[in-house]
Design a protein around this motif. Sequence first.
Motif, PDB file in Angstrom:
ATOM      1  N   SER A 128     -52.115 -38.135 -37.222  1.00  0.00           N
ATOM      2  CA  SER A 128     -51.287 -37.708 -35.874  1.00  0.00           C
ATOM      3  C   SER A 128     -52.495 -36.408 -35.442  1.00  0.00           C
ATOM      4  CB  SER A 128     -50.398 -36.994 -36.002  1.00  0.00           C
ATOM      5  OG  SER A 128     -50.122 -36.279 -34.255  1.00  0.00           O
ATOM      6  N   LYS A 129     -53.936 -35.517 -35.889  1.00  0.00           N
ATOM      7  CA  LYS A 129     -54.185 -34.910 -35.693  1.00  0.00           C
ATOM      8  C   LYS A 129     -55.200 -36.012 -35.547  1.00  0.00           C
ATOM      9  CE  LYS A 129     -52.504 -31.607 -38.715  1.00  0.00           C
ATOM     10  NZ  LYS A 129     -52.130 -31.106 -40.393  1.00  0.00           N
ATOM     11  N   MET A 130     -55.669 -37.031 -35.946  1.00  0.00           N
ATOM     12  CA  MET A 130     -56.789 -37.510 -36.073  1.00  0.00           C
ATOM     13  C   MET A 130     -56.595 -38.082 -34.231  1.00  0.00           C
ATOM     14  SD  MET A 130     -57.763 -39.724 -39.519  1.00  0.00           S
ATOM     15  CE  MET A 130     -59.331 -40.718 -38.291  1.00  0.00           C
ATOM     16  N   ALA A 131     -55.299 -38.141 -34.250  1.00  0.00           N
ATOM     17  CA  ALA A 131     -55.019 -39.582 -32.883  1.00  0.00           C
ATOM     18  C   ALA A 131     -55.927 -38.065 -31.558  1.00  0.00           C
ATOM     19  CB  ALA A 131     -54.079 -39.862 -32.520  1.00  0.00           C
ATOM     20  N   ALA A 132     -54.739 -37.185 -31.794  1.00  0.00           N
ATOM     21  CA  ALA A 132     -55.566 -36.137 -30.900  1.00  0.00           C
ATOM     22  C   ALA A 132     -56.760 -35.715 -31.142  1.00  0.00           C
ATOM     23  CB  ALA A 132     -54.669 -34.497 -31.290  1.00  0.00           C
ATOM     24  N   ASP A 189     -62.743 -48.738 -41.951  1.00  0.00           N
ATOM     25  CA  ASP A 189     -62.191 -49.109 -43.141  1.00  0.00           C
ATOM     26  C   ASP A 189     -60.434 -48.725 -42.799  1.00  0.00           C
ATOM     27  OD1 ASP A 189     -62.148 -46.460 -43.137  1.00  0.00           O
ATOM     28  OD2 ASP A 189     -63.886 -46.526 -44.170  1.00  0.00           O
ATOM     29  N   SER A 190     -60.178 -48.828 -44.338  1.00  0.00           N
ATOM     30  CA  SER A 190     -58.798 -48.461 -44.085  1.00  0.00           C
ATOM     31  C   SER A 190     -58.121 -47.563 -43.836  1.00  0.00           C
ATOM     32  CB  SER A 190     -57.782 -47.990 -45.825  1.00  0.00           C
ATOM     33  OG  SER A 190     -59.413 -47.276 -46.335  1.00  0.00           O
ATOM     34  N   ILE A 191     -59.177 -46.260 -42.854  1.00  0.00           N
ATOM     35  CA  ILE A 191     -58.724 -44.969 -42.584  1.00  0.00           C
ATOM     36  C   ILE A 191     -58.144 -45.947 -41.496  1.00  0.00           C
ATOM     37  CG2 ILE A 191     -59.101 -42.747 -41.535  1.00  0.00           C
ATOM     38  CD1 ILE A 191     -60.954 -42.247 -44.680  1.00  0.00           C
ATOM     39  N   THR A 192     -58.918 -46.812 -40.613  1.00  0.00           N
ATOM     40  CA  THR A 192     -58.936 -47.472 -39.756  1.00  0.00           C
ATOM     41  C   THR A 192     -57.518 -48.081 -39.449  1.00  0.00           C
ATOM     42  OG1 THR A 192     -61.111 -47.393 -38.574  1.00  0.00           O
ATOM     43  CG2 THR A 192     -59.602 -48.929 -37.517  1.00  0.00           C
ATOM     44  N   GLN A 193     -57.472 -48.664 -40.285  1.00  0.00           N
ATOM     45  CA  GLN A 193     -56.329 -49.794 -40.771  1.00  0.00           C
ATOM     46  C   GLN A 193     -55.097 -49.014 -41.016  1.00  0.00           C
ATOM     47  OE1 GLN A 193     -53.976 -50.005 -43.833  1.00  0.00           O
ATOM     48  NE2 GLN A 193     -53.108 -52.147 -42.699  1.00  0.00           N
ATOM     49  N   GLY A 197     -49.504 -47.337 -39.572  1.00  0.00           N
ATOM     50  CA  GLY A 197     -50.425 -48.282 -38.843  1.00  0.00           C
ATOM     51  C   GLY A 197     -51.765 -46.494 -38.302  1.00  0.00           C
ATOM     52  N   GLY A 198     -51.758 -46.018 -39.033  1.00  0.00           N
ATOM     53  CA  GLY A 198     -52.857 -44.615 -38.725  1.00  0.00           C
ATOM     54  C   GLY A 198     -52.830 -43.827 -38.055  1.00  0.00           C
ATOM     55  N   TYR A 199     -53.829 -43.487 -37.169  1.00  0.00           N
ATOM     56  CA  TYR A 199     -53.947 -42.640 -36.471  1.00  0.00           C
ATOM     57  C   TYR A 199     -53.472 -43.433 -35.216  1.00  0.00           C
ATOM     58  CZ  TYR A 199     -58.961 -45.058 -35.142  1.00  0.00           C
ATOM     59  OH  TYR A 199     -59.533 -45.314 -34.634  1.00  0.00           O
ATOM     60  N   ARG A 200     -53.577 -45.249 -35.019  1.00  0.00           N
ATOM     61  CA  ARG A 200     -53.733 -46.005 -33.959  1.00  0.00           C
ATOM     62  C   ARG A 200     -51.842 -45.952 -33.362  1.00  0.00           C
ATOM     63  NH1 ARG A 200     -52.941 -50.553 -35.209  1.00  0.00           N
ATOM     64  NH2 ARG A 200     -53.211 -50.192 -37.969  1.00  0.00           N
ATOM     65  N   LEU A 201     -51.404 -45.709 -33.818  1.00  0.00           N
ATOM     66  CA  LEU A 201     -49.615 -45.166 -33.390  1.00  0.00           C
ATOM     67  C   LEU A 201     -49.876 -44.181 -32.698  1.00  0.00           C
ATOM     68  CD1 LEU A 201     -46.625 -46.290 -33.816  1.00  0.00           C
ATOM     69  CD2 LEU A 201     -46.678 -44.056 -36.001  1.00  0.00           C
ATOM     70  N   ASP A 202     -50.337 -43.141 -33.229  1.00  0.00           N
ATOM     71  CA  ASP A 202     -50.147 -42.152 -32.314  1.00  0.00           C
ATOM     72  C   ASP A 202     -50.832 -42.293 -31.043  1.00  0.00           C
ATOM     73  OD1 ASP A 202     -47.717 -41.144 -33.881  1.00  0.00           O
ATOM     74  OD2 ASP A 202     -48.725 -38.909 -34.293  1.00  0.00           O
ATOM     75  N   LEU A 203     -52.081 -42.530 -31.007  1.00  0.00           N
ATOM     76  CA  LEU A 203     -52.957 -42.949 -29.986  1.00  0.00           C
ATOM     77  C   LEU A 203     -52.997 -43.790 -29.171  1.00  0.00           C
ATOM     78  CD1 LEU A 203     -55.928 -42.018 -29.151  1.00  0.00           C
ATOM     79  CD2 LEU A 203     -56.898 -43.753 -30.339  1.00  0.00           C
ATOM     80  N   GLY A 204     -52.075 -44.815 -29.486  1.00  0.00           N
ATOM     81  CA  GLY A 204     -51.525 -45.443 -28.722  1.00  0.00           C
ATOM     82  C   GLY A 204     -49.925 -44.714 -28.059  1.00  0.00           C
ATOM     83  N   THR A 205     -49.687 -44.122 -28.458  1.00  0.00           N
ATOM     84  CA  THR A 205     -48.786 -43.206 -27.852  1.00  0.00           C
ATOM     85  C   THR A 205     -48.836 -42.178 -26.855  1.00  0.00           C
ATOM     86  OG1 THR A 205     -46.627 -43.638 -29.662  1.00  0.00           O
ATOM     87  CG2 THR A 205     -46.429 -41.726 -27.976  1.00  0.00           C
ATOM     88  N   ARG A 206     -49.943 -41.441 -26.765  1.00  0.00           N
ATOM     89  CA  ARG A 206     -50.074 -40.880 -26.194  1.00  0.00           C
ATOM     90  C   ARG A 206     -51.382 -41.097 -24.798  1.00  0.00           C
ATOM     91  NH1 ARG A 206     -52.601 -35.055 -27.790  1.00  0.00           N
ATOM     92  NH2 ARG A 206     -51.707 -34.734 -30.202  1.00  0.00           N
ATOM     93  N   LEU A 207     -51.891 -41.849 -25.715  1.00  0.00           N
ATOM     94  CA  LEU A 207     -52.291 -42.853 -23.415  1.00  0.00           C
ATOM     95  C   LEU A 207     -51.162 -43.022 -22.928  1.00  0.00           C
ATOM     96  CD1 LEU A 207     -55.321 -45.097 -26.492  1.00  0.00           C
ATOM     97  CD2 LEU A 207     -55.697 -43.311 -24.640  1.00  0.00           C
ATOM     98  N   ARG A 208     -50.647 -43.993 -23.895  1.00  0.00           N
ATOM     99  CA  ARG A 208     -49.351 -44.937 -22.462  1.00  0.00           C
ATOM    100  C   ARG A 208     -48.594 -43.549 -22.070  1.00  0.00           C
ATOM    101  NH1 ARG A 208     -48.488 -47.857 -27.334  1.00  0.00           N
ATOM    102  NH2 ARG A 208     -47.200 -46.626 -28.598  1.00  0.00           N
ATOM    103  N   THR A 209     -48.174 -41.826 -22.958  1.00  0.00           N
ATOM    104  CA  THR A 209     -47.420 -41.124 -22.160  1.00  0.00           C
ATOM    105  C   THR A 209     -48.972 -40.434 -20.669  1.00  0.00           C
ATOM    106  OG1 THR A 209     -46.547 -40.853 -24.356  1.00  0.00           O
ATOM    107  CG2 THR A 209     -46.879 -38.982 -22.426  1.00  0.00           C
TER     108      THR A 209
END
Length: 338
Positions: free
Chosen positions: A217-221, A47-51, A56-68
Amino acid sequence: MPSPLKALCGVLLAVALLAASPATAEASTVDEPAVLADPVRVMPLGDSITQGGSIGGYRLDLGTRLRTAGRTVDFVGSLSDGPGSMPDRDHEGHPGWTIAQVDANVVNWLRTYTPRTILLHIGTNDMYGSDPAGAPRRLSALVDKITAQAPAAEVFVSTIIPIRFADATVRGYNSAIVPLLRAKAAAGKRVHVVDMYPAVPISDLPDGIHPNAAGYSKMAAVWFNALSSVPGSIGDPPQPGGTCTATPQVVSDWNGGFQAEVTVANPTASAIAGWTVRFTLPGGHTVTQIWGGTASGSVTVTNASYNGTIGPNASATFGFLASGPGAPAVGTATCSSP
């Protein structure tokens, strides 16, 4: 008796054949050039927590972590939003949606985008709906539908984060869904339970429901750690001697220009000596100033003399100013090292 000329020609032909045969044998055993693996298709679903609103929600930091970490991942979905500096903005997070609404559409999304991995955080809107007690049953049916349509996909299902005014209801939902999900995993389905609830404190929920940047950011981790624990869910980890990664970020902007910083990371077990980063800028933008590297073309940056060597699991940075019309953005960056 053959003529001297014919004999000479025969000798020359034999020599030529002998000289060619090792090369021919060698050519038959040369490996084909390595083919780069396709990105792993990951669907952020919910839902909106994913959006995640404009950040950009958790998607922003998760994408950064994955690329790094050197993982090649492609977020997929019918929606695309987030900050302009976010390299991959696709997702399937629908604000205000309940479990039943996702259930009614998920088969079509799975057929269209064929994700390898699914990140599901859903149920928040059910907690203050007409039937919160039935939400665990609805989630169970949704997960069954996902695993039936995409049996080879890795399905990560998280407990939902707190709601300030409905904490007891959230706790009841979370405690009910965990055994249901574990039973599916025990039955051989590729279902993985992710405990997201304790990761985000209520102090990180400005409106009592949606996280701020720190909460996301905590969700992304939590997502990253869960993904890293399941082989293949985000591809294979980079091997020693692999290439570097580059993660751009717009740090400030003004009318007609912006400033960006790029982190060059070495996720491998060996030091790299020298790197080259390539990226694109919006149409009409040009680099006007750069530090920590040398720019050429549109746009290639090589390391400076003092930051070319990057140790294992370490990083370096460079920054630049760009000018031009329109919104500030830096396209997906690639990095290579000798």
